[in-house]
Enzyme design. Structure first.
Site, PDB file in Angstrom:
ATOM      1  N   LYS A  83       0.846  -1.198   0.000  1.00 34.08           N
ATOM      2  CA  LYS A  83       0.000   0.000   0.000  1.00 34.08           C
ATOM      3  C   LYS A  83       0.881   1.249   0.000  1.00 34.08           C
ATOM      4  O   LYS A  83       1.798   1.367   0.829  1.00 34.08           O
ATOM      5  CB  LYS A  83      -0.838  -0.046   1.280  1.00 34.08           C
ATOM      6  CG  LYS A  83      -2.209   0.543   1.180  1.00 34.08           C
ATOM      7  CD  LYS A  83      -2.965   0.162   2.456  1.00 34.08           C
ATOM      8  CE  LYS A  83      -4.206   0.953   2.627  1.00 34.08           C
ATOM      9  NZ  LYS A  83      -4.769   0.764   3.966  1.00 34.08           N
TER      10      LYS A  83
HETATM   11  C1  E4P Z   1      -8.239   1.830   4.434  1.00 32.28           C
HETATM   12  O1  E4P Z   1      -7.469   1.031   3.982  1.00 32.28           O
HETATM   13  C2  E4P Z   1      -8.079   2.536   5.715  1.00 32.28           C
HETATM   14  O2  E4P Z   1      -7.256   1.750   6.561  1.00 32.28           O
HETATM   15  C3  E4P Z   1      -9.345   2.748   6.468  1.00 32.28           C
HETATM   16  O3  E4P Z   1     -10.487   2.302   5.766  1.00 32.28           O
HETATM   17  C4  E4P Z   1      -9.479   4.087   7.073  1.00 32.28           C
HETATM   18  O4  E4P Z   1     -10.678   4.179   7.788  1.00 32.28           O
HETATM   19  P1  E4P Z   1     -10.950   5.342   8.843  1.00 32.28           P
HETATM   20  O5  E4P Z   1     -11.199   6.588   8.093  1.00 32.28           O
HETATM   21  O6  E4P Z   1     -12.198   4.884   9.574  1.00 32.28           O
HETATM   22  O7  E4P Z   1      -9.744   5.415   9.719  1.00 32.28           O
END
Ligand code: E4P
Length: 217
Positions: A83
């Site tokens: 990522k």
């Molecule tokens: C995606 O890969 C992120 O880790 C995640 O969905 C972020 O979510 P949040 O905005 O609830 O922290």
């Protein structure tokens, strides 16, 4: 739509894995930090629990370092998806690593134009954040819809992963607008089971059955 769990917590992953509905996992540096175990070790443990795409995020910010870090993360397990953040260096790292056959999830996507760049850089997944846009009074789900339309128009194969989903309604809406994947915290997955009529119906079925056989004795 594939369902991914947005957590690095092993207990949550084990519980959800037993239900047989989890297709993969997303993590981010905040989620890994919460577990207090270094990323290499925690990702390897997650790969032992869930057989699906497991996103592991880089913490470098230059393309050169992201490429090196990405190569190391990809070596942890065949299911690891590297990522990278949707910044200039992240897109450059995505272009380079995807050419090496490494699968990339481009994260922190907040606009259709950014998503177009991720697809052009050969991303395997793009992660638009629904909840964080809702938080600033923008309709996050409209972004998912817009990206699926753009990718459809040109046949981009990058999968749209609806991230930052905060409720079962978000999950259903993401599926409705054609997201390929939805990633959700364990709490939201657990909430998806709930309906008062299911509980009430089951209670009545069991009561009726018990009554019938008690009286026929
Ligand atoms: C995606 O890969 C992120 O880790 C995640 O969905 C972020 O979510 P949040 O905005 O609830 O922290």
């Amino acid at each position: 739509m594939k369902i991914f769990l947005d957590t690095a917590n092993l207990d949550e992953l084990k519980k959800a894995a037993a239900w047989g509905v989890v297709d993969g996992v997303t993590t981010n540096p905040s989620l890994i930090a919460k577990e207090g175990i270094k990323i290499e070790e925690q990702i390897a443990r997650i790969c032992d629990i869930i057989d699906g795409d497991i996103s592991a995020e880089v913490i470098s910010t230059t393309a050169k370092e992201m490429v090196e870090e990405g190569r190391k993360l990809a070596k942890i397990h065949k299911n690891v998806v590297v990522k990278v953040p949707l910044i200039r260096d992240g897109i450059q790292a995505c272009s380079e690593l995807s050419k090496e056959g490494i699968r990339l999830n481009v994260t922190l996507c907040f606009s259709p134009a950014q998503a177009l760049l991720a697809a052009k850089a050969g991303a395997y997944i793009v992660s638009p954040f629904v909840g964080r846009l809702d938080d600033i009074a923008q309709l996050g789900m409209e972004l998912i819809e817009s990206i699926t339309t753009i990718y459809g128009n040109y046949g981009y194969t990058t999968q749209v992963l609806a991230a930052s989903l905060r409720s079962p309604l978000h999950v259903a809406q993401a599926a409705e607008v054609g997201a390929d994947i939805g990633t959700l915290p364990f709490k939201v997955l657990d909430q998806m089971f709930n309906h008062p009529l299911t509980d009430k119906g089951l209670e009545i079925f069991l009561k009726d059955y018990a009554k019938a056989f008690e009286t026929s004795k």
